[in-house]
Design a protein around this motif. Structure first.
Motif, PDB file in Angstrom:
ATOM      1  N   LYS A   1       0.816  -1.211   0.000  1.00 34.34           N
ATOM      2  CA  LYS A   1       0.000   0.000   0.000  1.00 34.34           C
ATOM      3  C   LYS A   1       0.851   1.263   0.000  1.00 34.34           C
ATOM      4  O   LYS A   1       0.375   2.350  -0.356  1.00 34.34           O
ATOM      5  CB  LYS A   1      -0.951  -0.013   1.191  1.00 34.34           C
ATOM      6  CG  LYS A   1      -2.055  -1.058   1.063  1.00 34.34           C
ATOM      7  CD  LYS A   1      -3.092  -0.940   2.156  1.00 34.34           C
ATOM      8  CE  LYS A   1      -4.254  -1.900   1.918  1.00 34.34           C
ATOM      9  NZ  LYS A   1      -5.312  -1.775   2.934  1.00 34.34           N
ATOM     10  N   ALA A   2       2.126   1.107   0.422  1.00 32.30           N
ATOM     11  CA  ALA A   2       3.053   2.238   0.392  1.00 32.30           C
ATOM     12  C   ALA A   2       3.773   2.321  -0.946  1.00 32.30           C
ATOM     13  O   ALA A   2       4.673   3.145  -1.121  1.00 32.30           O
ATOM     14  CB  ALA A   2       4.068   2.119   1.532  1.00 32.30           C
ATOM     15  N   GLY A   3       3.394   1.444  -1.891  1.00 33.14           N
ATOM     16  CA  GLY A   3       3.987   1.467  -3.215  1.00 33.14           C
ATOM     17  C   GLY A   3       5.321   0.767  -3.321  1.00 33.14           C
ATOM     18  O   GLY A   3       6.081   0.997  -4.265  1.00 33.14           O
ATOM     19  N   LYS A   4       5.615  -0.112  -2.371  1.00 30.68           N
ATOM     20  CA  LYS A   4       6.888  -0.828  -2.368  1.00 30.68           C
ATOM     21  C   LYS A   4       6.671  -2.307  -2.676  1.00 30.68           C
ATOM     22  O   LYS A   4       5.717  -2.915  -2.195  1.00 30.68           O
ATOM     23  CB  LYS A   4       7.582  -0.673  -1.006  1.00 30.68           C
ATOM     24  CG  LYS A   4       7.870   0.779  -0.627  1.00 30.68           C
ATOM     25  CD  LYS A   4       8.498   0.877   0.748  1.00 30.68           C
ATOM     26  CE  LYS A   4       8.639   2.339   1.174  1.00 30.68           C
ATOM     27  NZ  LYS A   4       9.604   3.063   0.316  1.00 30.68           N
ATOM     28  N   GLN A   5       7.553  -2.876  -3.483  1.00 31.08           N
ATOM     29  CA  GLN A   5       7.469  -4.294  -3.834  1.00 31.08           C
ATOM     30  C   GLN A   5       7.927  -5.151  -2.659  1.00 31.08           C
ATOM     31  O   GLN A   5       9.064  -5.028  -2.187  1.00 31.08           O
ATOM     32  CB  GLN A   5       8.339  -4.593  -5.052  1.00 31.08           C
ATOM     33  CG  GLN A   5       8.364  -6.066  -5.448  1.00 31.08           C
ATOM     34  CD  GLN A   5       7.005  -6.553  -5.924  1.00 31.08           C
ATOM     35  OE1 GLN A   5       6.514  -6.095  -6.941  1.00 31.08           O
ATOM     36  NE2 GLN A   5       6.412  -7.481  -5.184  1.00 31.08           N
TER      37      GLN A   5
ATOM     38  N   THR B   1      -3.413  -8.399  -3.513  1.00 31.70           N
ATOM     39  CA  THR B   1      -3.054  -9.397  -4.524  1.00 31.70           C
ATOM     40  C   THR B   1      -4.137  -9.504  -5.598  1.00 31.70           C
ATOM     41  O   THR B   1      -4.074 -10.369  -6.466  1.00 31.70           O
ATOM     42  CB  THR B   1      -2.832 -10.790  -3.883  1.00 31.70           C
ATOM     43  OG1 THR B   1      -3.982 -11.162  -3.116  1.00 31.70           O
ATOM     44  CG2 THR B   1      -1.612 -10.782  -2.973  1.00 31.70           C
ATOM     45  N   ALA B   2      -5.121  -8.628  -5.513  1.00 31.48           N
ATOM     46  CA  ALA B   2      -6.214  -8.659  -6.484  1.00 31.48           C
ATOM     47  C   ALA B   2      -5.739  -8.134  -7.833  1.00 31.48           C
ATOM     48  O   ALA B   2      -4.760  -7.385  -7.937  1.00 31.48           O
ATOM     49  CB  ALA B   2      -7.385  -7.821  -5.985  1.00 31.48           C
ATOM     50  N   GLU B   3      -6.442  -8.540  -8.876  1.00 24.91           N
ATOM     51  CA  GLU B   3      -6.116  -8.093 -10.219  1.00 24.91           C
ATOM     52  C   GLU B   3      -6.175  -6.573 -10.294  1.00 24.91           C
ATOM     53  O   GLU B   3      -7.110  -5.937  -9.815  1.00 24.91           O
ATOM     54  CB  GLU B   3      -7.105  -8.699 -11.226  1.00 24.91           C
ATOM     55  CG  GLU B   3      -6.818  -8.344 -12.671  1.00 24.91           C
ATOM     56  CD  GLU B   3      -7.774  -9.041 -13.628  1.00 24.91           C
ATOM     57  OE1 GLU B   3      -7.597  -8.878 -14.849  1.00 24.91           O
ATOM     58  OE2 GLU B   3      -8.672  -9.755 -13.135  1.00 24.91           O
ATOM     59  N   GLY B   4      -5.160  -5.982 -10.874  1.00 26.66           N
ATOM     60  CA  GLY B   4      -5.120  -4.541 -11.041  1.00 26.66           C
ATOM     61  C   GLY B   4      -4.353  -3.812  -9.966  1.00 26.66           C
ATOM     62  O   GLY B   4      -4.010  -2.633 -10.135  1.00 26.66           O
ATOM     63  N   PHE B   5      -4.059  -4.494  -8.838  1.00 28.77           N
ATOM     64  CA  PHE B   5      -3.294  -3.822  -7.780  1.00 28.77           C
ATOM     65  C   PHE B   5      -1.806  -3.951  -8.077  1.00 28.77           C
ATOM     66  O   PHE B   5      -1.321  -5.010  -8.457  1.00 28.77           O
ATOM     67  CB  PHE B   5      -3.596  -4.433  -6.410  1.00 28.77           C
ATOM     68  CG  PHE B   5      -3.006  -3.639  -5.273  1.00 28.77           C
ATOM     69  CD1 PHE B   5      -3.791  -2.728  -4.582  1.00 28.77           C
ATOM     70  CD2 PHE B   5      -1.674  -3.772  -4.917  1.00 28.77           C
ATOM     71  CE1 PHE B   5      -3.244  -1.982  -3.542  1.00 28.77           C
ATOM     72  CE2 PHE B   5      -1.123  -3.025  -3.882  1.00 28.77           C
ATOM     73  CZ  PHE B   5      -1.918  -2.131  -3.192  1.00 28.77           C
ATOM     74  N   SER B   6      -1.081  -2.881  -7.864  1.00 18.12           N
ATOM     75  CA  SER B   6       0.367  -2.891  -8.087  1.00 18.12           C
ATOM     76  C   SER B   6       1.042  -1.911  -7.124  1.00 18.12           C
ATOM     77  O   SER B   6       0.508  -0.826  -6.871  1.00 18.12           O
ATOM     78  CB  SER B   6       0.674  -2.501  -9.542  1.00 18.12           C
ATOM     79  OG  SER B   6       2.056  -2.515  -9.788  1.00 18.12           O
ATOM     80  N   PRO B   7       2.195  -2.344  -6.542  1.00 18.45           N
ATOM     81  CA  PRO B   7       2.879  -3.623  -6.745  1.00 18.45           C
ATOM     82  C   PRO B   7       2.330  -4.700  -5.815  1.00 18.45           C
ATOM     83  O   PRO B   7       2.189  -4.488  -4.624  1.00 18.45           O
ATOM     84  CB  PRO B   7       4.329  -3.290  -6.382  1.00 18.45           C
ATOM     85  CG  PRO B   7       4.203  -2.218  -5.330  1.00 18.45           C
ATOM     86  CD  PRO B   7       2.995  -1.409  -5.713  1.00 18.45           C
TER      87      PRO B   7
END
Length: 286
Positions: free
Chosen positions: A38-42, A75-81
């Motif tokens: 959610k913080a945009g980190k892999q 982990t849902a479709e469309g969420f990244s990363p």
């Protein structure tokens, strides 16, 4: 010493870098992965058990519904990363990499085979066949789009084979805390070998007799959430309270008191759990 314990993280968004390796896959590990995503980190999670696919009758050995829902969200479709989930792996060591950063060295364990509950209330995140199909499509340069909604779960390698995961930042250690028993009364109890395949609440458990007495020092008893017997954990209050009467009975009988009436009364209110055969992993629902 090369890792960052999750308890020392005040802000996941403020951590350096855009990726992190998370060691541990139970509540704290999945919580870290969700917060990093959610913080945009892999986030790459290395776990000894694929807790995201575990379904048992004992709530202490699987992810809480709230935690599982949060993981499904990232982990849902469309969420990244989306977090990468690797299990079952036994992390062996963390070392500084010659080129900079850190290498987390782990070995694949025997593949877990989580079985769904008969009522089917909780659906596994992804089956092994589905995750393997996606992984192969990605590795071979094929079209992984049909598997996009399956999450990023890597299928296990051959048992004993080694995997090295490189990260530029100190790995986040999410393997829990040293229990209060081990920290303040280590000399009074024997503990499960670190090599034991204990999971969740059972890791590093104090060794007890059938009366919850220390196997190392007679006369010392353990009550509360650290009590466990074999594969059964009593880490929730509705579980361990049913063992109070066992300890009281043993102490009183040792003092020459007649406990028959008190034990009978406790049994009437289901507060004297001495037959663990009825627990079947749920420790207190019988």
């Amino acid at each position: 010493e090369l890792c960052l314990h999750n308890s020392r993280v005040s802000s996941w968004a403020s951590l350096d870098g855009d990726e992190r390796v998370v060691i541990g896959g139970y509540e704290s590990g999945v919580d870290a992965a969700v917060n990093l995503a959610k913080a945009g980190k892999q986030a790459t999670v290395l776990a000894s058990t694929a807790t995201w696919n575990v379904q048992t009758v004992d709530p202490s050995s699987e992810l809480a519904p709230y935690t599982a829902d949060r993981l499904r969200e990232v982990t849902a479709e469309g969420f990244s990363p989306s977090p990468k989930l690797l299990a079952p792996l036994r992390v062996q060591r963390v070392e500084r990499a010659p080129e900079g950063g850190f290498n987390v060295v782990a070995a694949w364990k025997a593949a877990d085979n989580p079985l769904p509950l008969p009522d089917g209330l909780r659906k596994p995140f992804v089956t092994r066949a589905e995750s393997t199909a996606r992984w192969l499509a990605e590795q071979e340069g094929g079209d992984a789009a049909p598997f996009a909604s399956l999450g990023t779960i890597t299928p296990p390698g051959a048992e004993g084979s080694e995997v090295v995961v490189h990260t530029a930042q100190p790995p986040v250690l999410c393997t829990g805390f040293e229990g209060s028993v081990a920290s303040v009364a280590r000399n009074l109890f024997a503990f499960a070998d670190e090599a034991d395949e204990a999971k969740g609440c059972l890791c590093g458990a104090a060794m007890l007799t059938d009366d919850d007495e220390s196997t190392a020092v007679p006369g010392v008893f353990l009550v509360g959430p650290s009590v466990s017997h074999g594969d059964l954990s009593f880490c929730f209050v509705y579980k361990f309270r049913q063992r109070f009467g066992i300890v009281a009975d043993k102490i009183c009988r040792g003092l020459g008191r007649d406990t028959a009436a008190a034990v009978a009364e406790c049994r009437k209110t289901n507060m004297y759990l001495d037959d663990l055969s009825c627990c079947v992993g749920s420790c207190g629902t019988c």
